[in-house]
Design a protein around this motif. Structure first.
Motif, PDB file in Angstrom:
ATOM      1  N   ALA A  38      10.716  12.362  -2.161  1.00 23.65           N
ATOM      2  CA  ALA A  38      11.658  12.898  -3.143  1.00 23.65           C
ATOM      3  C   ALA A  38      13.109  12.564  -2.796  1.00 23.65           C
ATOM      4  O   ALA A  38      14.012  12.844  -3.585  1.00 23.65           O
ATOM      5  CB  ALA A  38      11.490  14.413  -3.247  1.00 23.65           C
ATOM      6  N   ASP A  39      13.334  11.957  -1.624  1.00 17.49           N
ATOM      7  CA  ASP A  39      14.691  11.620  -1.181  1.00 17.49           C
ATOM      8  C   ASP A  39      14.929  10.119  -1.274  1.00 17.49           C
ATOM      9  O   ASP A  39      14.025   9.343  -1.600  1.00 17.49           O
ATOM     10  CB  ASP A  39      14.910  12.100   0.263  1.00 17.49           C
ATOM     11  CG  ASP A  39      14.916  13.621   0.360  1.00 17.49           C
ATOM     12  OD1 ASP A  39      15.241  14.272  -0.645  1.00 17.49           O
ATOM     13  OD2 ASP A  39      14.580  14.142   1.447  1.00 17.49           O
ATOM     14  N   ARG A  40      16.166   9.707  -0.951  1.00 16.20           N
ATOM     15  CA  ARG A  40      16.544   8.298  -1.018  1.00 16.20           C
ATOM     16  C   ARG A  40      17.121   7.840   0.318  1.00 16.20           C
ATOM     17  O   ARG A  40      17.734   8.631   1.052  1.00 16.20           O
ATOM     18  CB  ARG A  40      17.610   8.081  -2.109  1.00 16.20           C
ATOM     19  CG  ARG A  40      17.170   8.477  -3.510  1.00 16.20           C
ATOM     20  CD  ARG A  40      16.210   7.486  -4.098  1.00 16.20           C
ATOM     21  NE  ARG A  40      16.810   6.170  -4.249  1.00 16.20           N
ATOM     22  CZ  ARG A  40      16.137   5.083  -4.627  1.00 16.20           C
ATOM     23  NH1 ARG A  40      14.837   5.167  -4.871  1.00 16.20           N
ATOM     24  NH2 ARG A  40      16.742   3.919  -4.753  1.00 16.20           N
ATOM     25  N   PRO A  41      16.953   6.555   0.650  1.00 15.01           N
ATOM     26  CA  PRO A  41      17.594   6.033   1.857  1.00 15.01           C
ATOM     27  C   PRO A  41      19.106   6.238   1.799  1.00 15.01           C
ATOM     28  O   PRO A  41      19.721   6.089   0.745  1.00 15.01           O
ATOM     29  CB  PRO A  41      17.235   4.539   1.825  1.00 15.01           C
ATOM     30  CG  PRO A  41      16.001   4.457   0.997  1.00 15.01           C
ATOM     31  CD  PRO A  41      16.150   5.528  -0.043  1.00 15.01           C
TER      32      PRO A  41
ATOM     33  N   PRO B  25       0.799  -1.229   0.000  1.00 11.12           N
ATOM     34  CA  PRO B  25       0.000   0.000   0.000  1.00 11.12           C
ATOM     35  C   PRO B  25       0.829   1.276   0.000  1.00 11.12           C
ATOM     36  O   PRO B  25       0.380   2.313  -0.498  1.00 11.12           O
ATOM     37  CB  PRO B  25      -0.820  -0.116   1.296  1.00 11.12           C
ATOM     38  CG  PRO B  25      -0.857  -1.582   1.594  1.00 11.12           C
ATOM     39  CD  PRO B  25       0.458  -2.106   1.135  1.00 11.12           C
ATOM     40  N   GLU B  26       2.055   1.228   0.554  1.00  9.23           N
ATOM     41  CA  GLU B  26       2.896   2.418   0.618  1.00  9.23           C
ATOM     42  C   GLU B  26       3.211   2.967  -0.769  1.00  9.23           C
ATOM     43  O   GLU B  26       3.515   4.145  -0.929  1.00  9.23           O
ATOM     44  CB  GLU B  26       4.202   2.116   1.356  1.00  9.23           C
ATOM     45  CG  GLU B  26       4.031   1.846   2.841  1.00  9.23           C
ATOM     46  CD  GLU B  26       3.632   0.411   3.152  1.00  9.23           C
ATOM     47  OE1 GLU B  26       3.358  -0.360   2.203  1.00  9.23           O
ATOM     48  OE2 GLU B  26       3.587   0.049   4.341  1.00  9.23           O
ATOM     49  N   GLN B  27       3.168   2.111  -1.790  1.00 12.61           N
ATOM     50  CA  GLN B  27       3.393   2.541  -3.171  1.00 12.61           C
ATOM     51  C   GLN B  27       2.148   2.298  -4.015  1.00 12.61           C
ATOM     52  O   GLN B  27       2.168   2.499  -5.221  1.00 12.61           O
ATOM     53  CB  GLN B  27       4.591   1.788  -3.760  1.00 12.61           C
ATOM     54  CG  GLN B  27       5.169   2.372  -5.035  1.00 12.61           C
ATOM     55  CD  GLN B  27       5.865   3.691  -4.830  1.00 12.61           C
ATOM     56  OE1 GLN B  27       6.519   3.890  -3.809  1.00 12.61           O
ATOM     57  NE2 GLN B  27       5.748   4.601  -5.783  1.00 12.61           N
ATOM     58  N   ASP B  28       1.057   1.875  -3.367  1.00 11.59           N
ATOM     59  CA  ASP B  28      -0.208   1.561  -4.027  1.00 11.59           C
ATOM     60  C   ASP B  28      -0.020   0.570  -5.179  1.00 11.59           C
ATOM     61  O   ASP B  28      -0.540   0.756  -6.279  1.00 11.59           O
ATOM     62  CB  ASP B  28      -0.915   2.823  -4.534  1.00 11.59           C
ATOM     63  CG  ASP B  28      -2.407   2.564  -4.779  1.00 11.59           C
ATOM     64  OD1 ASP B  28      -2.865   1.421  -4.555  1.00 11.59           O
ATOM     65  OD2 ASP B  28      -3.109   3.497  -5.211  1.00 11.59           O
TER      66      ASP B  28
ATOM     67  N   GLY C 263      13.312   1.209  -1.309  1.00  5.68           N
ATOM     68  CA  GLY C 263      13.930   2.337  -1.996  1.00  5.68           C
ATOM     69  C   GLY C 263      13.337   3.673  -1.580  1.00  5.68           C
ATOM     70  O   GLY C 263      13.598   4.697  -2.201  1.00  5.68           O
ATOM     71  N   ARG C 264      12.542   3.673  -0.496  1.00  5.50           N
ATOM     72  CA  ARG C 264      11.882   4.897  -0.033  1.00  5.50           C
ATOM     73  C   ARG C 264      12.494   5.364   1.281  1.00  5.50           C
ATOM     74  O   ARG C 264      12.705   4.577   2.195  1.00  5.50           O
ATOM     75  CB  ARG C 264      10.382   4.652   0.142  1.00  5.50           C
ATOM     76  CG  ARG C 264       9.653   4.438  -1.173  1.00  5.50           C
ATOM     77  CD  ARG C 264       8.201   4.124  -0.909  1.00  5.50           C
ATOM     78  NE  ARG C 264       7.550   5.171  -0.141  1.00  5.50           N
ATOM     79  CZ  ARG C 264       6.635   6.001  -0.627  1.00  5.50           C
ATOM     80  NH1 ARG C 264       6.280   5.909  -1.890  1.00  5.50           N
ATOM     81  NH2 ARG C 264       6.069   6.910   0.139  1.00  5.50           N
ATOM     82  N   ALA C 265      12.754   6.643   1.360  1.00  8.51           N
ATOM     83  CA  ALA C 265      13.397   7.220   2.535  1.00  8.51           C
ATOM     84  C   ALA C 265      12.422   7.315   3.704  1.00  8.51           C
ATOM     85  O   ALA C 265      11.210   7.469   3.527  1.00  8.51           O
ATOM     86  CB  ALA C 265      13.944   8.596   2.209  1.00  8.51           C
TER      87      ALA C 265
ATOM     88  N   VAL D  62      20.856  14.691   9.236  1.00  7.96           N
ATOM     89  CA  VAL D  62      20.248  13.375   9.414  1.00  7.96           C
ATOM     90  C   VAL D  62      20.571  12.505   8.205  1.00  7.96           C
ATOM     91  O   VAL D  62      20.572  12.984   7.059  1.00  7.96           O
ATOM     92  CB  VAL D  62      18.719  13.486   9.618  1.00  7.96           C
ATOM     93  CG1 VAL D  62      18.055  14.165   8.436  1.00  7.96           C
ATOM     94  CG2 VAL D  62      18.090  12.121   9.865  1.00  7.96           C
ATOM     95  N   THR D  63      20.895  11.258   8.449  1.00 11.23           N
ATOM     96  CA  THR D  63      21.062  10.274   7.377  1.00 11.23           C
ATOM     97  C   THR D  63      19.767   9.467   7.301  1.00 11.23           C
ATOM     98  O   THR D  63      19.445   8.733   8.243  1.00 11.23           O
ATOM     99  CB  THR D  63      22.254   9.347   7.650  1.00 11.23           C
ATOM    100  OG1 THR D  63      23.437  10.134   7.776  1.00 11.23           O
ATOM    101  CG2 THR D  63      22.418   8.341   6.515  1.00 11.23           C
ATOM    102  N   LEU D  64      19.043   9.636   6.219  1.00  7.29           N
ATOM    103  CA  LEU D  64      17.717   9.053   6.119  1.00  7.29           C
ATOM    104  C   LEU D  64      17.761   7.531   6.098  1.00  7.29           C
ATOM    105  O   LEU D  64      18.678   6.929   5.494  1.00  7.29           O
ATOM    106  CB  LEU D  64      17.010   9.565   4.859  1.00  7.29           C
ATOM    107  CG  LEU D  64      16.747  11.073   4.848  1.00  7.29           C
ATOM    108  CD1 LEU D  64      16.183  11.502   3.498  1.00  7.29           C
ATOM    109  CD2 LEU D  64      15.770  11.465   5.959  1.00  7.29           C
ATOM    110  N   GLY D  65      16.808   6.922   6.759  1.00  6.36           N
ATOM    111  CA  GLY D  65      16.682   5.472   6.759  1.00  6.36           C
ATOM    112  C   GLY D  65      15.782   5.014   5.635  1.00  6.36           C
ATOM    113  O   GLY D  65      15.475   5.755   4.699  1.00  6.36           O
ATOM    114  N   GLU D  66      15.321   3.770   5.723  1.00  4.48           N
ATOM    115  CA  GLU D  66      14.470   3.183   4.689  1.00  4.48           C
ATOM    116  C   GLU D  66      13.129   2.785   5.277  1.00  4.48           C
ATOM    117  O   GLU D  66      13.053   2.274   6.397  1.00  4.48           O
ATOM    118  CB  GLU D  66      15.128   1.965   4.072  1.00  4.48           C
ATOM    119  CG  GLU D  66      14.347   1.392   2.886  1.00  4.48           C
ATOM    120  CD  GLU D  66      15.126   0.315   2.153  1.00  4.48           C
ATOM    121  OE1 GLU D  66      14.741  -0.008   1.032  1.00  4.48           O
ATOM    122  OE2 GLU D  66      16.126  -0.186   2.705  1.00  4.48           O
TER     123      GLU D  66
END
Length: 349
Positions: free
Chosen positions: A322-325, A115-118, A259-261, A344-348
């Motif tokens: 719009a960002d990446r892990p 669902p997060e990407q439908d 692949g989503r931050a 901050v270093t974005l997670g996944e």
């Protein structure tokens, strides 16, 4: 969409189409049939291109009938896997699938939904011989002005085709939860002028090379308009993301690398003194998550991420889409009335 209502509406539309056709032919005034002129060669060539693409791709587009909804799907491989939208499958596990030939409906079962990407994948219990998989192209090469065709079952009218262009690329769109939507925020969507109506969801957005470059998912709405519809503004999930998600679901039964931050918080929108949205309050920080590593804690109010102003949980989701892990960025927040910032270093997700 209510299936019963859809079928009633389909019958009504069929009747209107019949009347319109009779009216059109009766008012032509052509008694001998000899006044028709040949279309310019260029128009014939374009028409031939359309018809070739439709002939090649439409057999790979199916209608999916769930208990509470009606949508479309695209045959992903010859093993019977079909990719569609998560909001088409909803909470159902079994479905009736009708191919473009209109033969007896086949039974399919859910493999997994994301669902997060439908997006979702279903699989036919007994794939028929000659099942043709669609060719998925590289959506990163889609260009504004490119001619595209949308194929699906709008309002239950199976094997329908509409035409338009790629209106924009790289759109980040938040999907509502009303009407069965998943509430997902999806990045890099392809915007198109091809008509996207209820039932088109999960179908195919195809270029003139016969490549699927997107999965039509939603149409824009404008609350200021009478029925809320904003004609000519539709969005499709890019095929590159579709392939990434579908391949993981087919291989592992779930998405293992989104692949989503992610920021690693549970948050809620807060209002300022003027009663307008003013940021996202951190309710909980995920242990060992991105926010925890940057020193954020419960009670902080996030007001910015990179160059994006954060006023609502939706705007935070859009910024993250719009960002990446693994990407490093700056998070701005308010703690005890003082504005602070941290890398901050974005997670996944």
């Amino acid at each position: 969409m209510d299936v019963t209502r859809t079928r009633v509406l389909v019958a009504a539309l069929a009747a209107v189409a019949l009347v319109g056709g009779c009216s059109s032919s009766g008012s032509s005034g052509d008694s001998g049939g000899s006044t028709t002129q040949a279309a310019p060669a260029a128009a014939n060539d374009l028409q031939d291109d359309y018809q070739k693409v439709i002939k090649d791709v439409l057999p790979s587009v199916v209608q999916i009938d769930a208990a509470e909804s009606l949508g479309s799907g695209v045959v992903y491989d010859d093993k019977g896997h079909i990719v569609t939208n998560a909001h088409v499958v909803g909470e159902e596990k079994t479905f009736k699938v009708t191919t473009a030939t209109g033969e007896q409906a086949l039974t399919a079962r859910l493999v997994a939904a994301y669902p997060e990407q439908d997006l979702a994948v279903v699989k036919l219990d007994d794939p028929p011989g000659g099942l043709k998989a669609a060719a998925f192209g590289d959506s990163t090469k889609a260009e504004v002005g490119q001619i595209v065709l949308a194929m699906g079952s709008p309002l239950g009218l199976s094997s329908s085709v509409t035409q338009g262009i790629v209106s924009a690329t790289g759109r980040t769109v938040s999907e509502g939860r009303t009407g069965g939507g998943t509430g997902a925020t999806i990045g890099n969507m392809v915007q198109t002028s091809a008509a996207i109506n209820p039932g088109n969801s999960g179908g195919a957005l195809v270029d003139l090379g016969g490549q699927v470059i997107g999965i039509p998912t939603l149409a824009a709405t404008d609350p200021d308009m009478g029925d809320g519809a904003a004609p000519g503004i539709g969005f499709a999930i890019p095929s590159s993301m579709v392939k990434t998600v579908a391949d993981q679901i087919i291989k592992d039964g779930k998405v293992t690398d989104s692949g989503r931050a992610a920021l690693g918080i549970t948050g809620r929108t807060v209002l300022g003194d003027d009663y307008r949205p003013a940021g996202v309050a951190v309710v909980e920080v995920t242990k060992d998550g991105a926010a925890a590593g940057a020193g954020l804690r419960a009670g902080d109010i996030v007001t910015g991420l990179g160059d994006a102003e954060i006023t609502t949980i939706e705007s935070l989701s859009e910024a993250l889409a719009a960002d990446r892990p693994g990407q490093k960025t700056r998070v701005t927040y308010v703690r005890d009335g003082d504005e602070k910032s941290a890398e901050v270093t974005l997670g996944e997700m």
